[in-house]
Design a protein around this motif. Sequence first.
Motif, PDB file in Angstrom:
ATOM      1  N   SER A  92      71.656  72.368   8.649  1.00 45.10           N
ATOM      2  CA  SER A  92      72.731  72.642   8.089  1.00 45.10           C
ATOM      3  C   SER A  92      72.993  73.804   7.462  1.00 45.10           C
ATOM      4  O   SER A  92      74.100  74.556   7.071  1.00 45.10           O
ATOM      5  N   PHE A  93      71.860  74.595   7.029  1.00 42.16           N
ATOM      6  CA  PHE A  93      71.910  75.972   6.454  1.00 42.16           C
ATOM      7  C   PHE A  93      71.352  77.110   7.258  1.00 42.16           C
ATOM      8  O   PHE A  93      71.562  78.238   6.795  1.00 42.16           O
ATOM      9  N   VAL A 375      73.410  64.140   7.967  1.00 38.80           N
ATOM     10  CA  VAL A 375      72.654  63.079   8.653  1.00 38.80           C
ATOM     11  C   VAL A 375      73.537  62.089   9.049  1.00 38.80           C
ATOM     12  O   VAL A 375      73.327  61.516  10.084  1.00 38.80           O
ATOM     13  N   ALA A 376      74.672  61.624   8.376  1.00 43.25           N
ATOM     14  CA  ALA A 376      75.674  60.877   8.662  1.00 43.25           C
ATOM     15  C   ALA A 376      76.392  61.146  10.003  1.00 43.25           C
ATOM     16  O   ALA A 376      76.751  60.278  10.695  1.00 43.25           O
ATOM     17  N   MET A 377      76.583  62.586   9.957  1.00 46.64           N
ATOM     18  CA  MET A 377      77.622  63.190  11.250  1.00 46.64           C
ATOM     19  C   MET A 377      76.670  63.324  12.195  1.00 46.64           C
ATOM     20  O   MET A 377      77.533  62.996  13.477  1.00 46.64           O
ATOM     21  N   ARG A 378      75.316  63.271  12.472  1.00 47.14           N
ATOM     22  CA  ARG A 378      74.710  63.461  13.604  1.00 47.14           C
ATOM     23  C   ARG A 378      74.365  62.005  14.407  1.00 47.14           C
ATOM     24  O   ARG A 378      73.921  61.193  13.492  1.00 47.14           O
ATOM     25  N   THR A 379      74.542  62.034  15.603  1.00 40.57           N
ATOM     26  CA  THR A 379      74.310  60.761  16.291  1.00 40.57           C
ATOM     27  C   THR A 379      72.994  60.892  17.168  1.00 40.57           C
ATOM     28  O   THR A 379      72.339  60.067  17.760  1.00 40.57           O
ATOM     29  N   LYS A 380      72.256  62.137  17.203  1.00 39.55           N
ATOM     30  CA  LYS A 380      71.283  62.524  18.032  1.00 39.55           C
ATOM     31  C   LYS A 380      70.175  63.070  17.118  1.00 39.55           C
ATOM     32  O   LYS A 380      70.430  63.619  16.065  1.00 39.55           O
ATOM     33  N   LEU A 462      83.813  71.466   7.158  1.00 40.66           N
ATOM     34  CA  LEU A 462      83.216  72.578   7.641  1.00 40.66           C
ATOM     35  C   LEU A 462      82.387  72.688   8.934  1.00 40.66           C
ATOM     36  O   LEU A 462      82.204  73.587   9.705  1.00 40.66           O
ATOM     37  N   ALA A 463      81.722  71.675   8.728  1.00 44.46           N
ATOM     38  CA  ALA A 463      80.544  71.548   9.843  1.00 44.46           C
ATOM     39  C   ALA A 463      80.766  70.551  11.067  1.00 44.46           C
ATOM     40  O   ALA A 463      80.089  70.533  11.887  1.00 44.46           O
ATOM     41  N   LYS A 466      81.131  72.182  14.613  1.00 43.74           N
ATOM     42  CA  LYS A 466      79.885  72.911  14.890  1.00 43.74           C
ATOM     43  C   LYS A 466      78.747  71.702  15.342  1.00 43.74           C
ATOM     44  O   LYS A 466      77.950  72.061  16.222  1.00 43.74           O
ATOM     45  N   ILE A 467      78.678  70.591  14.671  1.00 42.78           N
ATOM     46  CA  ILE A 467      77.707  69.621  15.023  1.00 42.78           C
ATOM     47  C   ILE A 467      78.046  68.879  16.389  1.00 42.78           C
ATOM     48  O   ILE A 467      77.243  68.605  17.108  1.00 42.78           O
ATOM     49  N   SER A 468      79.445  68.722  16.557  1.00 39.20           N
ATOM     50  CA  SER A 468      79.552  68.171  17.785  1.00 39.20           C
ATOM     51  C   SER A 468      79.169  69.141  19.100  1.00 39.20           C
ATOM     52  O   SER A 468      78.686  68.828  20.055  1.00 39.20           O
TER      53      SER A 468
END
Length: 475
Positions: A92-93, A375-380, A462-463, A466-468
Motif C-alpha cells: 500500500s505504501f 487487506v479487506a480489498m485484496r482477494t489474492k 484512491l487504491a 490500482k489493487i484491481s
Amino acid sequence: MPAFEVEINGPNTIQESERAGTARSLFWPWAGANVSLLALSYGAFFLGFGISFKQATIAAILGTIASFSLVGISSLAGKRSNAPTMVLTRASFGVKGSLVPGVLSYLIFVGWETVLVSLATLATGTVFNRIGGVDRNLALSLGFVIAVSLTVFGGVLGFKVIMRLQKVLTVITVVMTIVYVSLTIDSVNWSAVTAIKDGSTQGFIGAIIFGVTGIGLGWVNCAADYSRYLPRTVSSKAVVGWTVLGASVVPIVLVIYGAALSGSSKELSDAIAMDPIGALTSLLPTWFLIPFALVAILGLVGGAILDLYSSGLALVSIGVPIKRHQAALIDAIIMLAGSIYIVWIADNFFYPFQGFLITLGVPIAVWSAIFVADVAMRTKAYSERDLYDPRGIYGSVNKSSIALMIVGTIVGWGFVTNTFASWLSWQGYFLGLIGGKDGAWAYSNIGVVFALVIGFLGHIALASRKISTQESQLG
C-alpha cells in the motif's frame, strides 16, 4: 529443533515447509499481551469520562472488540502471505515508501516496551514499600531484572519461544488475577456503583474511543508478525475469531471489574490516577503483596515481549542491514537505558513520554486504517517477489498513501487534546468547530475516529483501481 533456538527468519517470507499450526494458537500470544492488571485501572479511566458503570461496561466491550477486530483483520495478511506486517505494508505504501509507517511503528514499539518495563519495575517498588523492611532500590532492581530478562529472552529468541512463553504467562497471570478478584470482591459496593448516573453521549463515545486506542489499536502494526507462520489453508474466520477472543476476553473482564472497584471508592479512583498499578495494592492483605508484584510484572512483560520482537522485525523491514535477533538486541539496549532513566533518574519524564507516544498514535491510526482497508480489498495473496522489488507491481513510493497519512494526521491531531505535557498543547486546533478545548467533545479523542475514517475510506477511494490492476497481473 531445540526449545530455545534463536529464530533465523526476519523480514523474509516464511517458507511452505515452516508453516504449521492452527488459528487456535493465536489465542496465547494475544492473551498474554493483554492480561495485564493495568486493565483494572482502565476501569477508573472509563468512569473518568463522567459515565455510569453500565455505560463503562458497554464502552469496554465495544471498544475492545472493535479495536481487536482490526488486529484480527490485519492478521489475515500474515496468513495469506506469510511475511511481517511492515513488509506487507509495502503493497500500500510502496517498497521504499513503507519506510514512513515503518519508522513510526518502530518508535511506538520501542517506546511502549520501555513504558511497560518501567511500570513493572515501579510496581515492584510500590509493593515492597508497603511491605516495609526492603530497600526501595533493591526492590526496584529485582523487578527490573525480572521484567528485562523475560522481555529480552522472548523478544530476542523469537517466535517459537514467544508462543510457549506467552501461554505460560497467560495461565499464571489469569490464576493469580482470579485470586486478586477473590480477595477484593468484598470491596465492591454495588449500591454505590449502580447509583452512578448515566453520562453524556460525548462522554460515552469518548470512553469507546479510549477503549479502541488504549487497548487494541496499537497492536495492528504487528498483527501479521504472529500469523505469518500459519498455513494459508487455515480458515480466515478462525484467524480473526481466535485473535479477537484471545486479546479481548481478559481485558474486558478486568476493565469491568476495575470500574466496579473504582465506582465503589473515590479514594481508590483518585489513587489510580496517580499510581495505576500500585494503588490496587491498597485493597490487599500483606501476604498477597509479593504474589501481586509477580503478577503485575508478568502481565506487563507479556506485552513488552511482543513489542520487543516486533520492533526488531520493524527495524530490519525498513532496511537496516542486520539480522532480526541483532535488531532485537539493539532495541533491548535502548529499552534498558530508557527504563533506567525513567525509574531512577527522571523526575518528570514518564507522563510527557506517554504524551509523545500518544501523539505518534494518531498517524499510526491512519496507517492502521489504510492497512486494514488494503487487506479487506485484496482477494489474492501478495506477490512475494514484488514485496522486495521497488520496480515490481507495488512500486517504490505510493505518494497517495503517504498524502493520505499526512491529511489524516493533521485532521486527527486537530481534534484531540493531550494533557500529558505542556508542549503538546498545540493539539486540538480544530476543536473550536465542535465546542472548543473546554467543550463536551474536548476529551473524547474524536480525532482518532476521523483519522481512522480518512485512512480507511481514503484508501478505498484512491487504491481500489490500482489493487484491481495488481491482482489482474497476478493471474
